[in-house]
Design an enzyme around this catalytic site. Structure first.
Site, PDB file in Angstrom:
ATOM      1  N   GLY A  53     -26.477 -22.239 -60.043  1.00 41.74           N
ATOM      2  CA  GLY A  53     -26.903 -20.845 -60.184  1.00 41.74           C
ATOM      3  C   GLY A  53     -27.187 -20.093 -58.894  1.00 41.74           C
ATOM      4  O   GLY A  53     -27.803 -19.032 -58.922  1.00 41.74           O
ATOM      5  N   SER A  54     -26.722 -20.639 -57.764  1.00 39.51           N
ATOM      6  CA  SER A  54     -27.046 -19.962 -56.505  1.00 39.51           C
ATOM      7  C   SER A  54     -26.371 -18.592 -56.395  1.00 39.51           C
ATOM      8  O   SER A  54     -26.949 -17.648 -55.877  1.00 39.51           O
ATOM      9  CB  SER A  54     -26.676 -20.832 -55.315  1.00 39.51           C
ATOM     10  N   TRP A  55     -25.145 -18.472 -56.915  1.00 41.57           N
ATOM     11  CA  TRP A  55     -24.477 -17.158 -56.853  1.00 41.57           C
ATOM     12  C   TRP A  55     -25.190 -16.160 -57.760  1.00 41.57           C
ATOM     13  O   TRP A  55     -25.331 -14.998 -57.410  1.00 41.57           O
ATOM     14  CB  TRP A  55     -22.982 -17.288 -57.208  1.00 41.57           C
ATOM     15  N   ASP A  94     -17.921 -22.393 -72.988  1.00 38.16           N
ATOM     16  CA  ASP A  94     -16.601 -22.657 -72.421  1.00 38.16           C
ATOM     17  C   ASP A  94     -15.944 -21.324 -72.075  1.00 38.16           C
ATOM     18  O   ASP A  94     -15.788 -20.469 -72.958  1.00 38.16           O
ATOM     19  CB  ASP A  94     -15.789 -23.419 -73.490  1.00 38.16           C
ATOM     20  N   ASP A 119     -17.398 -19.731 -58.466  1.00 33.63           N
ATOM     21  CA  ASP A 119     -17.528 -20.667 -57.341  1.00 33.63           C
ATOM     22  C   ASP A 119     -17.232 -22.082 -57.839  1.00 33.63           C
ATOM     23  O   ASP A 119     -17.630 -23.073 -57.232  1.00 33.63           O
ATOM     24  CB  ASP A 119     -18.953 -20.571 -56.770  1.00 33.63           C
ATOM     25  N   LYS A 159     -13.293 -19.353 -55.727  1.00 37.76           N
ATOM     26  CA  LYS A 159     -13.100 -20.387 -54.702  1.00 37.76           C
ATOM     27  C   LYS A 159     -11.694 -20.962 -54.823  1.00 37.76           C
ATOM     28  O   LYS A 159     -11.202 -21.226 -55.920  1.00 37.76           O
ATOM     29  CB  LYS A 159     -14.116 -21.512 -54.922  1.00 37.76           C
TER      30      LYS A 159
END
Lengths: 302, 731
Positions: A53-55, A94, A119, A159
Site C-alpha cells: 500500500g505504499s503507492w 481480482d 506497481d 512497472k
C-alpha cells in the site's frame, strides 16, 4: 519490509521507515510525480496490485494535501489483504474480474478515473523470458482494467522490466495513449531492470467499447482491441510484431534525491538505531517449509 | 573473389551457445536431447560426446522437447515437438539432422506450457499460458481447433497426459488457483486441487493416469490419487527453494514409485512413495550444480539414469539405481553383531576404536586390544588380543597394500600383512624407545615404498621417519629436529629418491627436511619451516603434483587448498590459493583425467567433490565430523570407486559404490549466475584459447575455448566476497 536483507541497506529503505511508508517504492511514485505532475487535478485514482500500500499512501498524502481535493476518491485493489489507509477504499479482488470494475465505478459514482497506476510484479523465477512474459500479462491485466475506467486524456503508470520484448509493449501502448515514456526514478536501483511506463493522454480505440468478460483471457481481450498483439493463424505462422523505442527519462532531482546504488553515512546519532518496518511482511507460501526446516524435520530417511 | 562471397565471409556467424540448459529428453538408450538456449544439442551419454547441434529458434530458448515415440529403446525416426516461449517447431529427427531441411518456427496462439502427441500421432496438443489447448493437425500442419475448459487462469506450468484416443488429461498449474485437471474431450474440469500455497511450478500425471505429482511456491511435492477423487495422498518436504523439475520413475509391484526432483536450491533429490504412507520419503540428495537453479531434467527409467540441466550450463548424469549396481555395498554392524560373527565376547562398554581399510577388507582394534578383520567387507574374523593396546591405540596402514600398523603410547608397534583373501600372513613387532610417548602415527605409500612418521607431544623429542620393506622389516630410519615453534603434524610426502620430506602441520605450518647426504644416525635440522604463506587450519594432505617442478597440492581443513612450489630452498612459492564453497577438506587427489577431487565433512554429511567440474560425487549422511572414519578409493577407467567406512553411535557403517558405466557429466558449463565480464587469451595452440569469466556468483572461472566454440572448465577461483565485475588479463 524486513530489516536485515543485504538488498535493503540503502538510504531509501531507511528513509521509507522514518517517513512511515510501507515500502521504499513510495519514493518512486513521488519522483515520477515530480517529473510528470501526475497528480495535478486528479480526483479519481485506481491503484492496482496495491499491497502493501505504499503507492496508495503517497496518493492519499499528496492528493489530499490540496484542500480542493477533499472530494477525491482513491481505490486500491489487490488479491492480498491490505491494512486501511486514510482516504483510500481498499478492495480485495481480482483486477481481471468484471465485478471489480463494477465496484470501482460504484465508488466513483459513475465517473471515470483520471489516473490508474500499478506497481505490481510477479515473483520472478530467474527464467528471464518467462518472467518477462508474466510481467507483460500483469501489465495487460492492469491495462485491460485501465481501458475500462480511464477517462479520455487520463494517465496510466505501470512497472515494467526492460527485457528483450519490451519494445513490443511500447508499440502497443502507443496506439492507446498520446505519449508513452519509459521512466527510471533515482530511487529505483540502477542495477535493476525495473522502470516505469508512463502513458499520458488516453485515447480510447475508436468504435470499440471495452468490456470485461470473465470468459475472455487478457490475450483475447486485446485481440479484439487490435493493438497489434500476435494472432493465431490457420497456418500457424508468426506475425511480425511492431517494435518501437520509447523515450527514456531518468527522474528524481540530482541535488535533493539520493542515489539508490550508493552507500551513505548516517548522521552520528542515527547510526545504531534500527527501525522496525512500518508494515510486517505477509506470510510467504513457503512458510511451512521454513518451519519444518527450523524444527529439523527435513531429514533423509534411509 | 566476388564481392558477394567476400561479404559472406566477413559476416559474423554464431558457433556455439553456452548457457542455461532448459530442456532435456532421452531420445533412446544412448542419446539425449538438450535445449541449450535456442540450440538443440544431442549428446551420447555412453561416451559423453556432443554428437550434433543445431539452432532451432531465432531468439527463444528451448523450454521443452516432446517426442512422438515414448519408448527410449525404440530407434525409429520420431517426430520432435520443440517449444520455448511462443515458438514451436515440429520436425522429424531425420529432417532435423539434415542441415538442408529448414526448420519452421510456428505460433500456437500464446506462450506454450506443454505439448503432447495424440494417441495416433496425427495431432499435436499445445497447452498455452491462458489454459487453452491448441490442436494442430500434423498431416496438413494446420490449426485444427482451440479448446478450453472455460477457466482461463494464467498458468505457470502444465502437462498433457494421453491415456487413450479419447481420454486426454490436461494438467494445468495456475498462478493463483492451484492445479486444474481437465478432460480435453469433454472440456470439463475433473479435479481442482487446492492444497498447495502459491503458484504451481510443476504438474505431471503418471503414465496410467492414476497419480499426479505437483510442486509449488510452498516448496513441497504433493502426490494426488486421481482415481480416488483427486485425494492428496502424500507430501514431500525437503527442498530449500522452488522446485523446477519432477518426474516419476521406478514403479514397483506394490504400487509404490520413485520421484526425481530438481530445484532452484541446486540440489537433485530422490523420493520414494509407498501406498499408505503420507510422507514422500527422501532417499538421497545431490548437489551437482553451481550458482542458482536447475532448470530441467529427465529420467531413463529403463537404464535407471537421471539427468539435469542447470543455469550453469552443466548437464549432469545420475545413477538412480546405486543399490543395484555390481559391487555396491551398504553394511552396518553393531558391536553385538560383530561379536557374534567373529565368535568373540566383547566386554561391556568395549568399542571398536580404530580401523584401517586394506582394500579387500578392513582391520580394526577394540578398546581392550582385540584385533579383528572384516574380510571382503562382509565376514568378521577375530585375529588376536593384545592387552598392550588397551585404552590407547592407533591403527594406520598403506593404502591398497594390505599392510596395517598398530601403535600404542609406549612405542610398541605391531605390523600386520594380509594376503589377497585378507588372511593375516605375517606379523612383526617394533619398539620405539627414543620418544617419551607416541601420540601420532602417519603412514605413506609412495611408488613401492612404505614410510611412517612417529610423533610425540614433547617438543624436545625428534620426529621419527621409518621405512619398511614388504617383509615388514625396517630398512631406513631418520630423525628430525622439531622447529622452535610448537608443531603438531598431520600429513607428509616424501619423494621416492629420498631427497627430501615435506610435512604438513596444524595452523598451516609447512616443514621440509633435506634427506640427501644424511645417514640414518644424525638428527636433521629443518631446511624450511613456513608459517606465513599458508593461511588456515591443519594441512590435511600433501600430494606431489610435479616431481620435476617440486609442486605440491595441500588440502586445508578449513575448506581451502593450495598449490605450492619448493624449487629453491628455503623459499616456498604459493602458486594457487583457493577455497571450496563449503565444508572441511580432509584430503584430495587427482582423477585419471586430471580433475581435482576433494573430500571432507559438511554439517552432518561426508562428501566427495569434483572441484574441477564443480559437482558432488557422493554425499553420505553420517552425523558430521568428529568420528572414526576411513575413505578408500581407486579408479576403474575413468570411474571412481570409493568405500567410506564410519562409526556412528558405536555402530560401524560401510558404503561402497558399484560399477557405473556412464560418465558423470556431459557438459561442464560455466557460472550459474550472470557473467559480468570475460577475457580471451591466445595460447600457443592455435585451436585453443583461454577463456576467463567473472560472474555475479563471486567466482572467476578459467576454461579452454576451442575453435568450435565449446568451453571446458578447469578452475573456479573463490576469493571475492561479492559479485565480480571486471576481468582483465594482467599478463
Amino acid at each position: 519490509m524486513g530489516k536485515s536483507s543485504k538488498d535493503k541497506r540503502d538510504l531509501y529503505y531507511r528513509k521509507a521507515k522514518e517517513e512511515g511508508w510501507r515500502a521504499r517504492s513510495a519514493f518512486k511514485l513521488l519522483q515520477l510525480n515530480e517529473q510528470f505532475e501526475l497528480f495535478k487535478g486528479v480526483k479519481r485514482v485506481v491503484d492496482l496490485c496495491a499491497a502493501p500500500g505504499s503507492w496508495s499512501q503517497v496518493l492519499s498524502r499528496e492528493i489530499f494535501k490540496d484542500e480542493n481535493n477533499s472530494d477525491a476518491k482513491i481505490v486500491a485493489v489487490d488479491l492480498q489483504p491490505m491494512s486501511p489507509i486514510d482516504h483510500v477504499t481498499t478492495l480485495q479482488a481480482d483486477i481481471t474480474h468484471p465485478k471489480t470494475l463494477e465496484k470501482i465505478l460504484d465508488i466513483f459514482e459513475g465517473g471515470k478515473a483520471d489516473f490508474v497506476c500499478s506497481d505490481g510484479a510477479p515473483d520472478v523465477t530467474g527464467l528471464h523470458d518467462l518472467d518477462e512474459y508474466i510481467q507483460a500479462q500483469l501489465i495487460l491485466s492492469a491495462l485491460q482494467l485501465a481501458t475500462c475506467v480511464l477517462k479520455e486524456g487520463g494517465a496510466f503508470v505501470a512497472k515494467i522490466f526492460r527485457g528483450r520484448d519490451i519494445d513490443l509493449l511500447y508499440s502497443q501502448l502507443g496506439l492507446l495513449f498520446d505519449k508513452v515514456i519509459c521512466a527510471k526514478p533515482r530511487s529505483s536501483r540502477g542495477t535493476s531492470l525495473e522502470s516505469f511506463i508512463v502513458c499520458l493522454g488516453y485515447k480510447p480505440r475508436a468504435g470499440w467499447n471495452p468490456k470485461l468478460n470473465p470468459n475472455l483471457s487478457t490475450e483475447e481481450f486485446f485481440q479484439e482491441m487490435k493493438i497489434g498483439r500476435p494472432e493465431l493463424h490457420d497456418d500457424l505462422s508468426f506475425d511480425a510484431e511492431e517494435r518501437k523505442v520509447a523515450p527514456f527519462i531518468a527522474c528524481g532531482d540530482l541535488a535533493t534525491s539520493y542515489d539508490s546504488d550508493a552507500t551513505y553515512t548516517l548522521e552520528k546519532d542515527l547510526q545504531r538505531t534500527s527501525l522496525d518496518p512500518v508494515q510486517m511482511p505477509t506470510a510467504p507460501p513457503y512458510k511451512k517449509a521454513l518451519e519444518l526446516k527450523r524444527k529439523g524435520e527435513l531429514k533423509i530417511i534411509k | 573473389m566476388t564481392q558477394d562471397t567476400l561479404e559472406k565471409q566477413q559476416q559474423l556467424h554464431s558457433l556455439a551457445h553456452l548457457g542455461p540448459i532448459c530442456a532435456l529428453k532421452c531420445l533412446n538408450n544412448e542419446l539425449i536431447l538438450a535445449g541449450d538456449g535456442p540450440v538443440l544439442k544431442i549428446y551420447n551419454y555412453s561416451t559423453s560426446q556432443l554428437v550434433f547441434q543445431r539452432q532451432i529458434f531465432a531468439r527463444n530458448k528451448i523450454h521443452e522437447i516432446c517426442l512422438s515415440n515414448k519408448n527410449p529403446s525404440n530407434n525409429d525416426d520420431p517426430i520432435l515437438a520443440i517449444f520455448g516461449g511462443r515458438s514451436l517447431s515440429i520436425v522429424k529427427l531425420s529432417a532435423l539432422k539434415s542441415s538442408s531441411t529448414p526448420i519452421k518456427e510456428l505460433f500456437a496462439g500464446d506462450w506454450i506450457m506443454a505439448t503432447e502427441f495424440s494417441h495416433d500421432k496425427k495431432e499435436l496438443y499445445c497447452l498455452t499460458a491462458h489454459n487453452n489447448v491448441t490442436i494442430i493437425d500434423l498431416t496438413s500442419m494446420k490449426l485444427k481447433e482451440v479448446l478450453n475448459c472455460n477457466w482461463k487462469s494464467i498458468l505457470y506450468s502444465g502437462s498433457i497426459r494421453v491415456l487413450s484416443d479419447d481420454k486426454i488429461l490436461v494438467c494445468a498449474g495456475t498462478v493463483m488457483d492451484g492445479v486444474l485437471i481437465w478432460d480435453l474431450k469433454s472440456r470439463e474440469v475433473v479435479h481442482h486441487l487446492t492444497a498447495h500455497e502459491g503458484s504451481i511450478f510443476g504438474v505431471k500425471a503418471s503414465e496410467n493416469g492414476k497419480y499426479l505429482l505437483s510442486c509449488s511456491d510452498d516448496r513441497s511435492i504433493k502426490v494426488w490419487d486421481l482415481q480416488d477423487g483427486g485425494r492428496l495422498v502424500a507430501n514431500g518436504w525437503g527442498h530449500g527453494a522452488r522446485i523446477w523439475f519432477l518426474d516419476f520413475y521406478g514403479f514397483t509391484k506394490d504400487g509404490g514409485f520413485h520421484v526425481f526432483s530438481a530445484s532452484e536450491d541446486c540440489t537433485t533429490r530422490i523420493w520414494r512413495f509407498d501406498v499408505g504412507n503420507e510422507n514422500l520419503n527422501q532417499l538421497s540428495i545431490m548437489n551437482c550444480h553451481t550458482g542458482r537453479n536447475i532448470w530441467s531434467g529427465c529420467v531413463n527409467d529403463e537404464l535407471k539414469l537421471g539427468f539435469t540441466g542447470g543455469a550453469d550450463g552443466k548437464l549432469k548424469v545420475y545413477d538412480l539405481n546405486e543399490q543395484g549396481r555390481q559391487g555396491y555395498l551398504n553394511e552396518k554392524w553393531s558391536l553385538k553383531q560383530i561379536g557374534e560373527a567373529a565368535d568373540v565376547a566383547f566386554a561391556k562398554d568395549e568399542i571398536i576404536k580404530e580401523y584401517f581399510d586394506l582394500g579387500n577388507g578392513f582391520v580394526g582394534i577394540s578398546s581392550l586390544g582385540k584385533v579383528l578383520v572384516c574380510q571382503k567387507f562382509v565376514q568378521w574374523k577375530f585375529l588376536f588380543e593384545d592387552s598392550r593396546y588397551t585404552t590407547f591405540s592407533l591403527v594406520r596402514g598403506f593404502e591398497n597394500q594390505r599392510i596395517a600398523a598398530i601403535s600404542n603410547k609406549e612405542g610398541n608397534i605391531t605390523l600386520l600383512k594380509f594376503d589377497a583373501d585378507c588372511n593375516l600372513v605375517h606379523k612383526n613387532e617394533l619398539k620405539v624407545d627414543s620418544l617419551s610417548r607416541v601420540n601420532n602415527l602417519i603412514t605413506l605409500y609412495n611408488e613401492g615404498r612404505y614410510f611412517f612418521i612417529l610423533e610425540s607431544p614433547n617438543p624436545n623429542d625428534f620426529l621419527l621417519l621409518k621405512e619398511i620393506d614388504n617383509n615388514l622389516t625396517v630398512i631406513n630410519e631418520f630423525k628430525f629436529v622439531k622447529p622452535k615453534e610448537k608443531v603438531v603434524i598431520a600429513s607428509f610426502n616424501i619423494n621416492s629418491k629420498l631427497e627430501n620430506i615435506i610435512i604438513g602441520c596444524r595452523f598451516g605450518i609447512v616443514l621440509m627436511y633435506d634427506l640427501s647426504g644424511h645417514d640414518n644416525t644424525a638428527a636433521i635440522e629443518p631446511s624450511l619451516c613456513h608459517k606465513k604463506y599458508i593461511k588456515g587450519d591443519t594441512i590435511t594432505s600433501i600430494k606431489t603434483l610435479s616431481k620435476k617442478d617440486q609442486t605440491y597440492l595441500l588440502t586445508m581443513k578449513d575448506s581451502g587448498y593450495y598449490v605450492i612450489q619448493i624449487s629453491s630452498l628455503p623459499d616456498l612459492i604459493v602458486l594457487e590459493d583457493n577455497k571450496i564453497q563449503k565444508g572441511f577438506v580432509d584430503g584430495g587427489f587427482y582423477s585419471p583425467d586430471a580433475d581435482l577431487i576433494l573430500y571432507g565433512f559438511k554439517s552432518d554429511y561426508f562428501f566427495i567433490w569434483n572441484e574441477t567440474q564443480q559437482f558432488e560425487i557422493m554425499r553420505k549422511i553420517c552425523g558430521g565430523p568428529h568420528r572414526q572414519w576411513s575413505l578408500a578409493h581407486h579408479y576403474e577407467g575413468s570411474n571412481l570407486r570409493y568405500r567410506f567406512i564410519f562409526t556412528r553411535s558405536s555402530d560401524i557403517e560401510l558404503v561402497q559404490n558399484g560399477k557405473f558405466s556412464h560418465p558423470d557429466v556431459l557438459a561442464t558449463g560455466l557460472h550459474g549466475r550472470e557473467i559480468r565480464d570475460m577475457s580471451v587469451v591466445a595460447t600457443k595452440n592455435p585451436t585453443k584459447k583461454l577463456l576467463i569469466t567473472g560472474s555475479e556468483d563471486t567466482t572467476i572461472k578459467v576454461s579452454t575455448l576451442t575453435n568450435d566454440g565449446n568451453a571446458k572448465l578447469h578452475w573456479s577461483q573463490r576469493q571475492h566476497g561479492s559479485g565480480t565485475i571486471p576481468v582483465e588479463v594482467v599478463n
